[in-house]
Design a protein around this motif. Structure first.
Motif, mmCIF file in Angstrom:
data_model
loop_
_atom_site.group_PDB
_atom_site.id
_atom_site.type_symbol
_atom_site.label_atom_id
_atom_site.label_comp_id
_atom_site.label_asym_id
_atom_site.label_seq_id
_atom_site.Cartn_x
_atom_site.Cartn_y
_atom_site.Cartn_z
ATOM 1 N N GLY A 282 0.783 -1.237 0.000
ATOM 2 C CA GLY A 282 0.000 0.000 0.000
ATOM 3 C C GLY A 282 0.806 1.274 0.000
ATOM 4 O O GLY A 282 0.324 2.312 -0.426
ATOM 5 N N GLY A 283 2.054 1.233 0.518
ATOM 6 C CA GLY A 283 2.870 2.440 0.538
ATOM 7 C C GLY A 283 2.183 3.568 1.276
ATOM 8 O O GLY A 283 1.873 3.467 2.465
ATOM 9 N N THR A 284 1.915 4.656 0.575
ATOM 10 C CA THR A 284 1.238 5.816 1.161
ATOM 11 C C THR A 284 -0.073 5.410 1.822
ATOM 12 O O THR A 284 -0.414 5.915 2.900
ATOM 13 N N TRP A 285 -0.800 4.497 1.183
ATOM 14 C CA TRP A 285 -2.112 4.117 1.707
ATOM 15 C C TRP A 285 -2.016 3.147 2.873
ATOM 16 O O TRP A 285 -3.032 2.783 3.463
ATOM 17 N N ARG A 286 -0.797 2.749 3.207
ATOM 18 C CA ARG A 286 -0.579 1.999 4.444
ATOM 19 C C ARG A 286 -0.167 2.930 5.571
ATOM 20 O O ARG A 286 -0.590 2.770 6.716
ATOM 21 N N THR A 287 0.663 3.936 5.246
ATOM 22 C CA THR A 287 1.149 4.843 6.292
ATOM 23 C C THR A 287 0.137 5.933 6.631
ATOM 24 O O THR A 287 0.116 6.418 7.760
ATOM 25 N N HIS A 288 -0.696 6.320 5.676
ATOM 26 C CA HIS A 288 -1.647 7.412 5.918
ATOM 27 C C HIS A 288 -2.966 6.847 6.446
ATOM 28 O O HIS A 288 -3.828 6.415 5.681
ATOM 29 N N ALA B 189 9.317 7.055 6.502
ATOM 30 C CA ALA B 189 9.630 6.805 7.916
ATOM 31 C C ALA B 189 9.404 8.030 8.792
ATOM 32 O O ALA B 189 9.139 7.900 9.984
ATOM 33 N N LYS B 190 9.481 9.213 8.194
ATOM 34 C CA LYS B 190 9.423 10.421 9.013
ATOM 35 C C LYS B 190 8.806 11.565 8.226
ATOM 36 O O LYS B 190 9.290 11.926 7.158
ATOM 37 N N GLY B 191 7.730 12.146 8.764
ATOM 38 C CA GLY B 191 7.113 13.307 8.142
ATOM 39 C C GLY B 191 7.887 14.570 8.468
ATOM 40 O O GLY B 191 8.701 14.620 9.388
ATOM 41 N N HIS B 192 7.643 15.620 7.682
ATOM 42 C CA HIS B 192 8.329 16.897 7.913
ATOM 43 C C HIS B 192 7.673 17.628 9.083
ATOM 44 O O HIS B 192 6.471 17.889 9.081
ATOM 45 N N LEU B 193 8.470 17.952 10.078
ATOM 46 C CA LEU B 193 7.976 18.670 11.255
ATOM 47 C C LEU B 193 8.911 19.837 11.544
ATOM 48 O O LEU B 193 10.045 19.642 11.976
ATOM 49 N N PRO B 194 8.459 21.080 11.281
ATOM 50 C CA PRO B 194 9.310 22.233 11.574
ATOM 51 C C PRO B 194 9.625 22.326 13.059
ATOM 52 O O PRO B 194 8.894 21.802 13.913
ATOM 53 N N GLU B 195 10.711 23.026 13.387
ATOM 54 C CA GLU B 195 11.102 23.251 14.776
ATOM 55 C C GLU B 195 10.576 24.627 15.217
ATOM 56 O O GLU B 195 11.226 25.648 15.024
ATOM 57 N N TRP B 196 9.377 24.650 15.779
ATOM 58 C CA TRP B 196 8.817 25.901 16.267
ATOM 59 C C TRP B 196 9.314 26.171 17.684
ATOM 60 O O TRP B 196 9.435 25.242 18.498
ATOM 61 N N PRO B 197 9.595 27.410 18.023
ATOM 62 C CA PRO B 197 10.017 27.727 19.394
ATOM 63 C C PRO B 197 8.954 27.301 20.404
ATOM 64 O O PRO B 197 7.756 27.477 20.174
ATOM 65 N N LEU C 22 0.800 16.682 20.320
ATOM 66 C CA LEU C 22 1.288 17.146 19.022
ATOM 67 C C LEU C 22 1.545 15.929 18.154
ATOM 68 O O LEU C 22 2.302 15.030 18.539
ATOM 69 N N VAL C 23 0.926 15.877 16.977
ATOM 70 C CA VAL C 23 1.004 14.681 16.144
ATOM 71 C C VAL C 23 1.183 15.087 14.686
ATOM 72 O O VAL C 23 0.705 16.141 14.251
ATOM 73 N N HIS C 24 1.907 14.241 13.937
ATOM 74 C CA HIS C 24 2.011 14.403 12.486
ATOM 75 C C HIS C 24 1.073 13.379 11.849
ATOM 76 O O HIS C 24 1.029 12.227 12.286
ATOM 77 N N THR D 134 2.142 19.274 7.940
ATOM 78 C CA THR D 134 3.183 20.117 7.341
ATOM 79 C C THR D 134 3.960 19.414 6.240
ATOM 80 O O THR D 134 5.040 19.846 5.854
ATOM 81 N N GLY D 135 3.412 18.287 5.757
ATOM 82 C CA GLY D 135 3.996 17.653 4.590
ATOM 83 C C GLY D 135 5.081 16.651 4.913
ATOM 84 O O GLY D 135 5.186 16.138 6.024
ATOM 85 N N PHE D 136 5.925 16.420 3.919
ATOM 86 C CA PHE D 136 6.951 15.390 4.019
ATOM 87 C C PHE D 136 8.234 15.896 3.393
ATOM 88 O O PHE D 136 8.293 17.008 2.868
ATOM 89 N N ASP D 137 9.273 15.090 3.474
ATOM 90 C CA ASP D 137 10.560 15.425 2.874
ATOM 91 C C ASP D 137 10.869 14.446 1.747
ATOM 92 O O ASP D 137 10.518 13.263 1.815
ATOM 93 N N LEU D 138 11.548 14.951 0.725
ATOM 94 C CA LEU D 138 11.953 14.102 -0.386
ATOM 95 C C LEU D 138 13.063 13.150 0.057
ATOM 96 O O LEU D 138 13.916 13.501 0.867
ATOM 97 N N ALA D 139 13.032 11.956 -0.476
ATOM 98 C CA ALA D 139 14.076 10.959 -0.199
ATOM 99 C C ALA D 139 14.334 10.198 -1.485
ATOM 100 O O ALA D 139 13.549 9.325 -1.856
ATOM 101 N N LEU D 140 15.397 10.538 -2.167
ATOM 102 C CA LEU D 140 15.688 9.936 -3.465
ATOM 103 C C LEU D 140 15.991 8.449 -3.316
ATOM 104 O O LEU D 140 16.981 8.072 -2.683
ATOM 105 N N PHE D 141 15.125 7.621 -3.857
ATOM 106 C CA PHE D 141 15.296 6.169 -3.858
ATOM 107 C C PHE D 141 15.576 5.636 -2.451
ATOM 108 O O PHE D 141 16.397 4.736 -2.248
ATOM 109 N N GLY D 142 14.885 6.211 -1.483
ATOM 110 C CA GLY D 142 15.024 5.751 -0.113
ATOM 111 C C GLY D 142 16.334 6.117 0.553
ATOM 112 O O GLY D 142 16.640 5.624 1.639
ATOM 113 N N GLY D 143 17.120 6.994 -0.085
ATOM 114 C CA GLY D 143 18.408 7.376 0.482
ATOM 115 C C GLY D 143 19.443 6.272 0.452
ATOM 116 O O GLY D 143 20.461 6.331 1.157
ATOM 117 N N VAL D 144 19.231 5.258 -0.376
ATOM 118 C CA VAL D 144 20.121 4.092 -0.434
ATOM 119 C C VAL D 144 21.372 4.423 -1.243
ATOM 120 O O VAL D 144 21.290 5.055 -2.291
#
Length: 491
Positions: A46-52, A149-157, A166-168, A347-357
């Protein structure tokens, strides 16, 4: 840590999401003689449809084009995550893919040997840490372009001071109950547009907090043609094909207007939004983005549910920047504050080219970032390797089908030539050509692209080293590519 050595395959597919399942189906249909396997890092498909799995998770594209061309979609045009997973399960079953999919295996490295004309792919079983390898003639990367594996989460003060939850959305806890609680959803894209109406019926109140506006478009769960066509009692195959073409035509017209008549499209989108909101609502502040329509994705609102929640008072929208968090909620840069029991960082996600392999050719590590794409499906200098990337504006899967058709045709062509390897290589006239970003911001400028595209490969300034074309173009050009063109070298 022990290491086991697995068998040799003709084709190894990485990822069992929409792209990987599609690739496997095309192989079964067009290349039944080839031995292949699909490896998937997660414990299911499922990929996205498994994690979301956040409340209300659904498609942002119609399923008549997000579904595969070879498997008609029979439900509503827009679908829930559960419905999409059920469709993928049917696809796996109908094409006999289950014995070919190996779950819980994460690719950790890939090495090409020119002397052996094969890839060695290193894997690790996530549950046990056991290492293994598979070898293959052709490696097909279908794991998408973002980090599951990890969604984009800004570092707010002050985030650490917040006493609530607080959840992504990418990591939604199964036991999170928002009933009767004050919820703030940070973000303004498709995920936020899905979450707000889904939570508005149970939370005390939901506030959509956005730093800047997004274009929204209200659509029915069904295409307007669906009911009259079904009333004619025509065959299901006809119904699917007509509705698929209708959705493609509508997307093509919106895309054409976004380039040729952007201000007319802006006016139409804003007028549509204004008609669905209370009289006097500040539409210009909250729903009129600074960017061109379709320079970021249009967020689909089924039956206008987001606007209905705002009309009914169960949801509201605030356009402001975050100054900081405190114990009780969020302090806004404009001077106000939002008290919250639950904050959802959509707040979205981060790009990971080919899983960073890491990749290597004959033992030499390959830096992918200065290399250019070949037609958005192979990488210059990497033999026997293809990848799948879908469209930003049209449905992802329209391109899955096109790329799969190209790869199967390429495999056939290699067999006809008696070639063991095919490598995209720069022609003499391409040496020294400008290296352009993975994505041109003038074309598409979503935040997740701009902040991390330095991790991605590049494109050139000429064919065949460009990508991110529209479906209306590629549906004609990709199937017509001459596989003996000078940019492809066979051995």
């Amino acid at each position: 840590m022990s290491t086991s050595h697995g068998e040799h395959l003709d084709v190894l597919i990485i990822g069992a999401g929409v792209s990987g399942i599609g690739a496997a189906c095309h192989l079964r249909r067009q290349q039944p003689q080839r031995r292949f396997a699909v490896v998937e890092a997660m414990d299911g498909f499922g990929g996205t449809w498994r994690t979301h799995r956040y409340p209300g998770a659904r498609s942002d594209s119609d399923l008549y084009t997000y579904g595969y061309g070879f498997k008609p979609w029979r439900g509503r045009a827009l679908a829930t995550a559960d419905e999409i997973r059920a469709y993928l399960a049917e696809t796996i079953d109908e094409h006999g893919l289950a014995p070919h999919i190996r779950y819980g295996l994460k690719m950790t490295a890939a090495d090409w040997s020119s002397s052996e004309q094969r890839w060695t792919v290193r894997l690790v079983r996530r549950a046990t840490g056991e290492a293994s390898t598979l070898t293959c003639n052709f490696l097909w990367l279908c794991q998408g372009y973002y980090d599951h594996a990890k969604g984009h989460l800004p570092e707010w003060p002050g985030m650490e001071r917040f006493a609530g939850t607080l959840v992504h959305p990418q990591h939604w806890p199964e036991d999170l109950d928002c009933t009767g609680r004050r919820v703030v959803v940070i973000g303004s894209g498709a995920t936020a547009a899905t979450l707000v109406p889904a939570l508005a019926g149970q939370a005390a109140h939901v506030t959509l907090l956005q730093r800047s506006p997004t274009f929204f478009i209200a659509r029915g769960w069904e295409h307007e043609l669906a009911a009259p066509l079904r009333a004619l009692d025509i065959p299901e195959e006809w119904l699917f094909e007509i509705l698929r073409r209708a959705h493609i035509a509508r997307h093509a017209e919106l895309t054409r207007m976004s380039f040729e008549q952007p201000e007319a499209l802006r006016a139409w989108l804003i007028a549509q939004t204004r008609a669905l909101l209370p009289e006097g609502f500040d539409v210009e502040r909250h729903f009129n983005p600074a960017y061109r329509p379709w320079q970021q994705r249009l967020a689909v609102v089924p039956d206008g549910d987001l606007f209905a929640a705002i009309r009914e008072g169960t949801a509201s929208i605030v356009t402001d920047a975050i100054e900081c968090f405190d114990e009780a909620g969020i302090v806004l840069a404009g001077g106000g504050r939002l008290d919250a029991d639950v904050v959802v960082a959509a707040t979205g996600f981060d790009l990971a080219l080919f899983g960073g392999v890491p990749f290597a050719v004959d033992g030499a590590p390959v830096d992918l970032t200065p290399r250019v794409t070949y037609r958005g499906l192979m990488i210059e200098g990497l033999p026997n390797l293809a990848y799948v990337q879908g469209y930003f504006r049209s449905s992802w899967t329209l391109r899955v089908d096109l790329v799969c058709g190209f790869v199967c045709r390429l495999l056939d062509h290699m067999a006809q030539r008696g070639a063991a390897a095919v490598t995209p290589r720069l022609r003499p006239e391409d040496v020294g050509m400008p290296l352009l970003p993975w994505c041109d911001p003038a074309n598409f400028n979503a935040g997740y692209v701009l902040r991390t595209q330095h991790r991605m490969h590049r494109q050139g300034d000429r064919e065949p080293w460009t990508h991110m074309h529209e479906y209306e173009t590629e549906r004609h050009t990709l199937p017509a590519v001459d596989l003996d063109e000078a940019a492809l070298t066979y051995r």
